[in-house]
Design a protein around this motif. Structure first.
Motif, PDB file in Angstrom:
ATOM      1  N   ASN A   1      27.064  47.915  30.099  1.00  0.00           N
ATOM      2  CA  ASN A   1      26.722  47.524  31.463  1.00  0.00           C
ATOM      3  C   ASN A   1      25.763  48.512  32.120  1.00  0.00           C
ATOM      4  O   ASN A   1      25.682  48.597  33.334  1.00  0.00           O
ATOM      5  N   LEU A   2      25.030  49.235  31.311  1.00  0.00           N
ATOM      6  CA  LEU A   2      24.125  50.259  31.817  1.00  0.00           C
ATOM      7  C   LEU A   2      23.082  49.697  32.775  1.00  0.00           C
ATOM      8  O   LEU A   2      22.691  50.349  33.736  1.00  0.00           O
ATOM      9  N   ASP A   3      22.645  48.457  32.545  1.00  0.00           N
ATOM     10  CA  ASP A   3      21.620  47.869  33.407  1.00  0.00           C
ATOM     11  C   ASP A   3      22.202  47.180  34.645  1.00  0.00           C
ATOM     12  O   ASP A   3      21.474  46.652  35.459  1.00  0.00           O
ATOM     13  N   PHE A   4      23.515  47.190  34.809  1.00  0.00           N
ATOM     14  CA  PHE A   4      24.160  46.597  35.981  1.00  0.00           C
ATOM     15  C   PHE A   4      24.259  47.683  37.040  1.00  0.00           C
ATOM     16  O   PHE A   4      25.085  48.577  36.958  1.00  0.00           O
ATOM     17  N   SER A   5      23.398  47.628  38.030  1.00  0.00           N
ATOM     18  CA  SER A   5      23.302  48.719  39.004  1.00  0.00           C
ATOM     19  C   SER A   5      23.945  48.386  40.346  1.00  0.00           C
ATOM     20  O   SER A   5      23.744  49.108  41.303  1.00  0.00           O
ATOM     21  N   LYS A   6      24.726  47.318  40.414  1.00  0.00           N
ATOM     22  CA  LYS A   6      25.328  46.913  41.686  1.00  0.00           C
ATOM     23  C   LYS A   6      26.798  47.317  41.743  1.00  0.00           C
ATOM     24  O   LYS A   6      27.444  47.523  40.721  1.00  0.00           O
ATOM     25  N   MET A   7      27.298  47.408  42.952  1.00  0.00           N
ATOM     26  CA  MET A   7      28.731  47.462  43.207  1.00  0.00           C
ATOM     27  C   MET A   7      29.036  46.214  44.016  1.00  0.00           C
ATOM     28  O   MET A   7      28.331  45.911  44.979  1.00  0.00           O
ATOM     29  N   ILE A   8      30.046  45.487  43.619  1.00  0.00           N
ATOM     30  CA  ILE A   8      30.413  44.249  44.290  1.00  0.00           C
ATOM     31  C   ILE A   8      31.618  44.533  45.184  1.00  0.00           C
ATOM     32  O   ILE A   8      32.660  44.970  44.710  1.00  0.00           O
ATOM     33  N   ASN A   9      31.471  44.286  46.472  1.00  0.00           N
ATOM     34  CA  ASN A   9      32.525  44.492  47.442  1.00  0.00           C
ATOM     35  C   ASN A   9      33.329  43.193  47.573  1.00  0.00           C
ATOM     36  O   ASN A   9      32.757  42.148  47.851  1.00  0.00           O
ATOM     37  N   LEU A  10      34.638  43.277  47.368  1.00  0.00           N
ATOM     38  CA  LEU A  10      35.513  42.109  47.474  1.00  0.00           C
ATOM     39  C   LEU A  10      36.415  42.235  48.696  1.00  0.00           C
ATOM     40  O   LEU A  10      36.891  43.329  49.004  1.00  0.00           O
ATOM     41  N   ASN A  11      36.671  41.102  49.344  1.00  0.00           N
ATOM     42  CA  ASN A  11      37.668  41.141  50.414  1.00  0.00           C
ATOM     43  C   ASN A  11      39.057  41.177  49.778  1.00  0.00           C
ATOM     44  O   ASN A  11      39.207  41.102  48.555  1.00  0.00           O
ATOM     45  N   GLU A  12      40.070  41.300  50.600  1.00  0.00           N
ATOM     46  CA  GLU A  12      41.439  41.456  50.107  1.00  0.00           C
ATOM     47  C   GLU A  12      41.863  40.298  49.191  1.00  0.00           C
ATOM     48  O   GLU A  12      42.468  40.500  48.146  1.00  0.00           O
ATOM     49  N   THR A  13      41.544  39.085  49.590  1.00  0.00           N
ATOM     50  CA  THR A  13      41.949  37.912  48.820  1.00  0.00           C
ATOM     51  C   THR A  13      41.216  37.848  47.481  1.00  0.00           C
ATOM     52  O   THR A  13      41.827  37.602  46.440  1.00  0.00           O
ATOM     53  N   ALA A  14      39.922  38.081  47.484  1.00  0.00           N
ATOM     54  CA  ALA A  14      39.145  38.059  46.240  1.00  0.00           C
ATOM     55  C   ALA A  14      39.620  39.164  45.300  1.00  0.00           C
ATOM     56  O   ALA A  14      39.729  38.950  44.081  1.00  0.00           O
ATOM     57  N   ALA A  15      39.916  40.339  45.841  1.00  0.00           N
ATOM     58  CA  ALA A  15      40.424  41.437  45.012  1.00  0.00           C
ATOM     59  C   ALA A  15      41.778  41.063  44.410  1.00  0.00           C
ATOM     60  O   ALA A  15      42.044  41.353  43.233  1.00  0.00           O
ATOM     61  N   TYR A  16      42.628  40.407  45.186  1.00  0.00           N
ATOM     62  CA  TYR A  16      43.929  39.964  44.667  1.00  0.00           C
ATOM     63  C   TYR A  16      43.738  39.011  43.489  1.00  0.00           C
ATOM     64  O   TYR A  16      44.381  39.165  42.448  1.00  0.00           O
ATOM     65  N   ILE A  17      42.843  38.056  43.642  1.00  0.00           N
ATOM     66  CA  ILE A  17      42.600  37.107  42.549  1.00  0.00           C
ATOM     67  C   ILE A  17      42.088  37.851  41.320  1.00  0.00           C
ATOM     68  O   ILE A  17      42.566  37.622  40.205  1.00  0.00           O
ATOM     69  N   TRP A  18      41.112  38.741  41.502  1.00  0.00           N
ATOM     70  CA  TRP A  18      40.564  39.502  40.368  1.00  0.00           C
ATOM     71  C   TRP A  18      41.679  40.230  39.619  1.00  0.00           C
ATOM     72  O   TRP A  18      41.725  40.232  38.395  1.00  0.00           O
ATOM     73  N   GLU A  19      42.595  40.847  40.359  1.00  0.00           N
ATOM     74  CA  GLU A  19      43.689  41.592  39.748  1.00  0.00           C
ATOM     75  C   GLU A  19      44.659  40.684  38.995  1.00  0.00           C
ATOM     76  O   GLU A  19      45.288  41.119  38.029  1.00  0.00           O
ATOM     77  N   GLN A  20      44.806  39.439  39.436  1.00  0.00           N
ATOM     78  CA  GLN A  20      45.752  38.523  38.802  1.00  0.00           C
ATOM     79  C   GLN A  20      45.209  37.891  37.525  1.00  0.00           C
ATOM     80  O   GLN A  20      45.976  37.426  36.686  1.00  0.00           O
ATOM     81  N   LEU A  21      43.906  37.858  37.379  1.00  0.00           N
ATOM     82  CA  LEU A  21      43.307  37.209  36.213  1.00  0.00           C
ATOM     83  C   LEU A  21      43.367  38.139  35.007  1.00  0.00           C
ATOM     84  O   LEU A  21      43.174  39.345  35.138  1.00  0.00           O
ATOM     85  N   PRO A  22      43.629  37.573  33.831  1.00  0.00           N
ATOM     86  CA  PRO A  22      43.733  38.415  32.632  1.00  0.00           C
ATOM     87  C   PRO A  22      42.391  39.054  32.278  1.00  0.00           C
ATOM     88  O   PRO A  22      41.333  38.478  32.529  1.00  0.00           O
ATOM     89  N   ASP A  23      42.453  40.248  31.698  1.00  0.00           N
ATOM     90  CA  ASP A  23      41.232  40.960  31.338  1.00  0.00           C
ATOM     91  C   ASP A  23      40.560  40.403  30.091  1.00  0.00           C
ATOM     92  O   ASP A  23      39.348  40.443  29.974  1.00  0.00           O
ATOM     93  N   ASP A  24      41.342  39.924  29.140  1.00  0.00           N
ATOM     94  CA  ASP A  24      40.737  39.507  27.872  1.00  0.00           C
ATOM     95  C   ASP A  24      41.218  38.147  27.371  1.00  0.00           C
ATOM     96  O   ASP A  24      41.225  37.882  26.184  1.00  0.00           O
ATOM     97  N   GLU A  25      41.624  37.314  28.299  1.00  0.00           N
ATOM     98  CA  GLU A  25      42.027  35.948  27.964  1.00  0.00           C
ATOM     99  C   GLU A  25      41.293  34.985  28.882  1.00  0.00           C
ATOM    100  O   GLU A  25      40.994  35.315  30.029  1.00  0.00           O
TER     101      GLU A  25
END
Length: 90
Positions: free
Chosen positions: A25-49
């Motif tokens: 991900n060396l060429d990915f130069s952004k940081m993505i800001n998530l609100n509380e709900t979006a961050a919750y969803i991200w955390e609930q989704l599996p990393d490798d499934e």
């Protein structure tokens, strides 16, 4: 849909940010800001499934008082944005 490897959610000064890690991900130069709900969803989704918008909607309904229709619509919109940013792939 799956999360792309090398992206991590971090709490930086009270803000939830997804940042890129690793050489792939060396060429990915952004940081993505998530609100509380979006961050919750991200955390609930599996990393490798694979997951679907319905999986994300289910997580929303378990945590928040929201109807299935609204949860599915909002989950799909978030996943579309994450795909557009290059954080998830089909």
């Amino acid at each position: 849909m799956k999360k792309k490897p090398g992206f991590e959610l971090r709490d930086v000064c009270g803000e939830k940010l997804i940042i890129a890690q690793g050489i792939q991900n060396l060429d990915f130069s952004k940081m993505i800001n998530l609100n509380e709900t979006a961050a919750y969803i991200w955390e609930q989704l599996p990393d490798d499934e694979p997951f679907t918008a319905a999986d994300a909607a289910k997580a929303l309904m378990e945590e928040y008082d929201v109807s299935e229709d609204v949860a599915l619509r909002d989950a799909q919109a978030l996943l579309d944005q994450l795909r557009d940013e290059g954080l998830v792939e089909d």
